[in-house]
Design a protein around this motif. Structure first.
Motif, PDB file in Angstrom:
ATOM      1  N   TYR A  15     -20.617 -40.998  -1.628  1.00 47.21           N
ATOM      2  CA  TYR A  15     -21.758 -41.232  -2.505  1.00 47.21           C
ATOM      3  C   TYR A  15     -21.405 -41.333  -3.988  1.00 47.21           C
ATOM      4  O   TYR A  15     -21.994 -42.152  -4.701  1.00 47.21           O
ATOM      5  N   PRO A  16     -20.440 -40.561  -4.496  1.00 45.38           N
ATOM      6  CA  PRO A  16     -20.115 -40.691  -5.923  1.00 45.38           C
ATOM      7  C   PRO A  16     -19.710 -42.118  -6.311  1.00 45.38           C
ATOM      8  O   PRO A  16     -19.943 -42.540  -7.443  1.00 45.38           O
ATOM      9  N   ILE A  17     -19.152 -42.867  -5.370  1.00 44.29           N
ATOM     10  CA  ILE A  17     -18.758 -44.253  -5.692  1.00 44.29           C
ATOM     11  C   ILE A  17     -20.011 -45.123  -5.761  1.00 44.29           C
ATOM     12  O   ILE A  17     -20.128 -46.003  -6.617  1.00 44.29           O
ATOM     13  N   ILE A  18     -20.962 -44.839  -4.866  1.00 43.37           N
ATOM     14  CA  ILE A  18     -22.234 -45.569  -4.920  1.00 43.37           C
ATOM     15  C   ILE A  18     -22.915 -45.299  -6.260  1.00 43.37           C
ATOM     16  O   ILE A  18     -23.410 -46.222  -6.920  1.00 43.37           O
ATOM     17  N   GLU A  19     -22.876 -44.030  -6.659  1.00 43.38           N
ATOM     18  CA  GLU A  19     -23.502 -43.684  -7.953  1.00 43.38           C
ATOM     19  C   GLU A  19     -22.851 -44.446  -9.095  1.00 43.38           C
ATOM     20  O   GLU A  19     -23.528 -44.936  -9.999  1.00 43.38           O
ATOM     21  N   TYR A  20     -21.520 -44.546  -9.018  1.00 44.49           N
ATOM     22  CA  TYR A  20     -20.805 -45.285 -10.069  1.00 44.49           C
ATOM     23  C   TYR A  20     -21.238 -46.750 -10.082  1.00 44.49           C
ATOM     24  O   TYR A  20     -21.602 -47.299 -11.126  1.00 44.49           O
ATOM     25  N   ALA A  21     -21.223 -47.397  -8.906  1.00 45.66           N
ATOM     26  CA  ALA A  21     -21.580 -48.819  -8.829  1.00 45.66           C
ATOM     27  C   ALA A  21     -23.024 -49.034  -9.256  1.00 45.66           C
ATOM     28  O   ALA A  21     -23.373 -50.034  -9.884  1.00 45.66           O
TER      29      ALA A  21
END
Ligand SMILES: [Zn+2]
Ligand SMILES: [Zn+2]
Length: 872
Positions: free
Chosen positions: A247-253
């Motif tokens: 999820y942290p990567i989704i948040e970044y994108a």
């Protein structure tokens, strides 16, 4: 049920099995070791294959790991489902001939229900129907409610012959609200309700080539539990993407694009694709994979470019992937140590590839959108192979990407035509490379050649300059062919008939395959090569590796050429002089002046002299001296070749001394063996000897030996030495048989002729015979006809022979009969037509062939009626 972070879960699992006597090993690299059949590690047990097959001894019989895995078979589904990922971790505990079913089952249950506190009533189990043992353990020892055990036929793990066995899967029921609502909804349903979280494989059989299942002496356990799946259960998330492992990567994108997660399905897919692909690319590069157009490098490139495209779909115009890598590194903080250590490197590789793709993506997309519009207008749904290949070739669009974009528009590409175009281009590229590895040389006046050196021992160097298509460039990318100059090189350049060294340059971000080394007119060595993966730049340091096997093979042939020249002078005469030579790793060719062919005896002697010299094991001496001094010592120089004042002299003391700049063996014994394979003339007064040395000579002799063995087998003689004797007796026998056959044919022809006389009939005073005859061929048929006709005073003979699906026809007439009007040629013309053939001839003699033996009676009737007509 306990909430648990992904990292905590991984640790708890490994710790639990350490507590059960397992050795905890770090995840193996994604690049399989010693397994060329596998592109990348895709399962926890994959690195342990040699332990399972018994080829290698494991460090301990119980091992536990969390293995990083990449699978791209279902890449199109990533983001569209809750679980598909290209990258994931697989938790596993393994037993190599140690514990078996009982422990594997009870420990799995203990971990899930005690450590993770998953409620027992939510868990379901599947087993192989015939696996009574597993059923008993699950129900009687673990105490699982038999109603929660499902027997499934496909719970049997096997891949062709080899170790295999039943398996048992554990499912968790996520609740009715996650189900499809169907009354049949149960374990195995396609919906999201029942989630498989662990597979236990009981490797207990060895399947033979004949399909028999033989119980294994050492039974193995292989288990696999997806870390992200298990995390989604413990964290109460609907998909793997919402766990703290993604999820942290989704948040970044989401932040970069300004697109919120969970608002729009299509946008969510793109966010999830970026999250998954960012993890894959990060870990792949960490493990040493670089973008390229082949193998693993191509998988990486495809994943990278796919992520960039999904970024575009979210409206991200700028480079963004290195930020995603930061998010990945934060997630794995303290998990993969290499990741933190290599983060700058990983970001650099991604950044280079992102740069490269960005510049062409816009143009390529525009073009592809145009193609799609055209197809729509024309009412077509298939994009031609040429156009999709152009996108690949010019814009670097992986075909899968083109195909995916087409599919989003309800279209597809012509894959077969694309493959054909690809194959053609590969062949063109190969031909271009082989075309003497020619690279157009640019203006190199700015290059300080004083600083460039040759050093046979150098193992690394800096790139001094690169050129491509006649232009100096700063960097090279994979797929590009170029000329490269290093500040120092150990590569031996082409010259004096010897090929240049081959090998590789390995930089931090790319790899070059060197196909040859050459010299500029001023003597500067340059390398011709192509980038197989990644990028190389001017000024960068690269590690140098020369293909030593090839180099040594070439050196053997070169030194052997010197020995050959000396031997030729000894055996054929001092007048022999070198007229040219070609020395490669596979063979040597030596041209020399001589007006007659070298005889077989001389060749045998030359070979013997050279081999004798090889067996002496003399060291080859190489030194530099003044030209006059070398000549005075009797060094052979090549006529017409320019040598400097100081020359390089290569000598085999007591045997040969030549001016030569080539690469040689250290000791003549390294040549191993010398074998002449041909002697021929190439021009008036110039002969050519081709020869082999070392392994090539041995292989050549072995191949000849094998032919002899085959001949001996066919001749049924026990040893090759008996072949000539057996051949003599067979040839004599064959001659004898041929004689007998000839005699037999003559006798049969005579008998046939006499027989045929019985069939004679009279037509207007002429004796007529129309009949079938047994004859092996046309010659025999003719001689039967001759003999028969001779016995008639005044006659005509029509004969036919049928052999397989062919017919031979002959008509023979006596002088008297011809006078009375018989014309053999005309008779045969009509008769041959009836058997599907044609022919003609003189009035007294004619022959023909046909193809319809079944129509011989019709041909005879025709002949009869023509004869009657002619004798009217
Ligand atoms: Zn269902
Ligand atoms: Zn030489």
């Amino acid at each position: 049920m306990k909430f648990m972070s992904g990292n905590e879960l991984r640790d708890r699992y490994l710790q639990f099995f350490v507590g059960k006597g397992h050795l905890r090993l770090p995840s193996a690299s994604l690049i399989p070791q010693d397994d060329p059949t596998l592109l990348m590690i895709g399962a926890g047990m994959a690195p342990f294959k040699p332990f399972f097959t018994g080829k290698m001894k494991p460090p301990r019989t119980r091992i536990t790991t969390s293995q990083r895995c990449v699978r791209t078979g279902d890449i199109e589904n990533v983001g569209r489902t809750a679980r598909h990922q290209t990258y994931f971790e697989m938790l596993g505990n393994f037993s190599f001939g140690d514990y078996f079913k009982r422990e594997a089952i009870t420990w799995a249950w203990e971990f899930l229900t005690k450590e993770l506190e998953l409620p027992e009533e939510k868990l379901w189990v599947t087993i192989y129907p015939k696996d009574e043992e597993a059923y008993k353990i699950w129900t009687e020892e673990v105490g699982v409610n038999p109603a929660h055990i499902v027997k499934m036929e496909d719970n049997f793990w096997e891949i062709g012959p080899g170790p295999c066995g039943p398996d048992s899967e554990i499912y968790v029921d996520l609740g009715e609200d996650r189900g499809c609502g169907s009354p049949d909804c149960a374990v195995g349903c396609d919906c999201d309700r029942f989630l498989e979280i662990w597979n236990l494989v009981f490797t207990q059989y060895d399947r033979t080539e004949d399909g028999e299942y033989v119980p294994l002496v050492n039974k193995n356990i292989d288990t696999g539990a997806g870390l992200e799946r298990l995390a989604s259960v413990l964290q109460g998330k609907r998909t793997n993407f919402e766990t703290d492992l993604l999820y942290p990567i989704i948040e970044y994108a989401s932040k970069v694009s300004g697109v919120a997660y969970g608002k729009d399905e299509a946008q969510d897919i793109s966010l999830k694709v970026i999250a998954d692909h960012a993890r894959s690319m990060t870990v792949m590069i960490m493990d040493g994979i670089l973008p390229s157009n082949e193998g693993r490098g191509y998988v990486l490139r495809r994943i990278l470019r796919r992520a960039i495209r999904h970024g575009r779909m979210l409206g991200i115009e700028d480079k963004f992937l290195t930020g995603a890598v930061d998010a990945v590194i934060k997630i794995y903080d303290g998990v993969f140590e290499e990741l933190t250590a290599k983060q700058e490197y990983i970001k650099k590789v991604i950044s280079l590839e992102e740069d490269r793709f960005h510049t062409t993506l816009t143009q390529g997309m525009e073009l592809l959108n145009g193609y799609i519009e055209n197809l729509k207008k024309e009412g077509k749904t298939v994009l031609s192979g040429d156009l999709s290949f152009q996108l690949y070739d010019t814009f670097g669009f992986p075909w899968e990407l083109t195909d995916e974009i087409l599919q989003e528009n309800g279209m597809e590409l012509d894959k077969a035509a694309f493959d054909a175009a690809m194959k053609q281009q590969r062949e063109r590229a190969r031909a271009a490379r082989q075309d003497n590895q020619r690279v157009e040389i640019p203006d190199l006046r700015s290059l300080d050649t004083e600083q460039l050196t040759v050093d046979e021992t150098a193992t690394s160097a800096s790139i001094a300059c690169i050129w491509k298509d006649g232009e100096l460039v700063d960097a090279l990318q994979d797929g590009e062919t170029a000329g490269i100059i290093l500040d120092v090189t150990p590569f031996h350049a082409e010259g004096g008939g010897q090929v240049g060294d081959t090998g590789t340059f390995e930089g931090e971000f790319g790899k070059v395959t060197v196909e040859t080394a050459k010299k500029l007119p001023n003597g500067t060595v340059y390398h011709v090569g192509y980038v197989t993966e990644g990028t190389v730049k001017v000024g960068e340091r690269v590690n140098l590796v020369i293909d030593q096997v090839k180099k040594l093979a070439s050196a053997r042939n070169h030194t052997a050429t010197h020995l050959l020249q000396a031997a030729l002078k000894q055996v054929v005469g001092e007048h022999v002089n070198q007229a040219g030579s070609a020395v490669g790793p596979d063979r040597l060719r030596f041209d020399f002046s001589n007006f007659e062919p070298v005889t077989a005896e001389q060749l045998a002697e030359i070979e013997a002299v050279v081999n004798e010299e090889i067996l002496k094991g003399t060291d080859v001496e190489i030194c530099e001296m003044k030209q006059d001094e070398a000549k005075a010592k009797g060094a052979m120089a090549l006529f017409g070749e320019k040598y400097g004042d100081v020359v390089r002299v290569v000598s085999v003391p007591g045997f040969s001394m030549e001016l030569c700049g080539g690469a040689h063996v250290k000791n003549v014994g390294q040549i191993g063996m010398f074998k002449i394979v041909s002697e021929s003339g190439v021009a008036s007064g110039v002969r050519r000897v081709e020869a082999l040395t070392g392994k090539a000579a041995i292989a050549y002799m072995n191949a000849k030996q094998q032919i002899l063995q085959q001949v001996a087998e066919k001749l049924r003689v026990p040893v090759e030495e008996e072949i000539p004797g057996r051949m003599d007796s067979l040839l004599a026998e064959s001659k004898q048989l041929q004689h007998q056959v000839n005699e037999f044919h003559a006798a049969r022809a005579k008998a046939d002729a006499e027989n045929l006389l019985q069939a004679v009939q009279e037509v207007n005073g002429v004796q007529v015979i129309v009949a079938k005859a047994d004859a092996a061929d046309m010659d025999e048929l003719r001689s039967i006809a001759d003999m028969t006709c001779d016995k008639l005073k005044n006659g005509v003979v029509v004969l036919a022979t049928a052999a397989e699906d062919k017919v031979n026809l002959v008509v023979k007439a006596s002088g008297e009969a011809v006078k009375k009007g018989i014309h053999a040629g005309k008779i045969i013309k009509e008769a041959a037509k009836a058997v599907g053939g044609g022919g003609g001839g003189r009035p007294d003699m004619a022959q023909a062939g046909g193809r319809q033996p079944e129509n011989i009676p019709a041909a005879f009737e025709k002949a009869q009626s023509v004869i009657k007509e002619q004798l009217k």
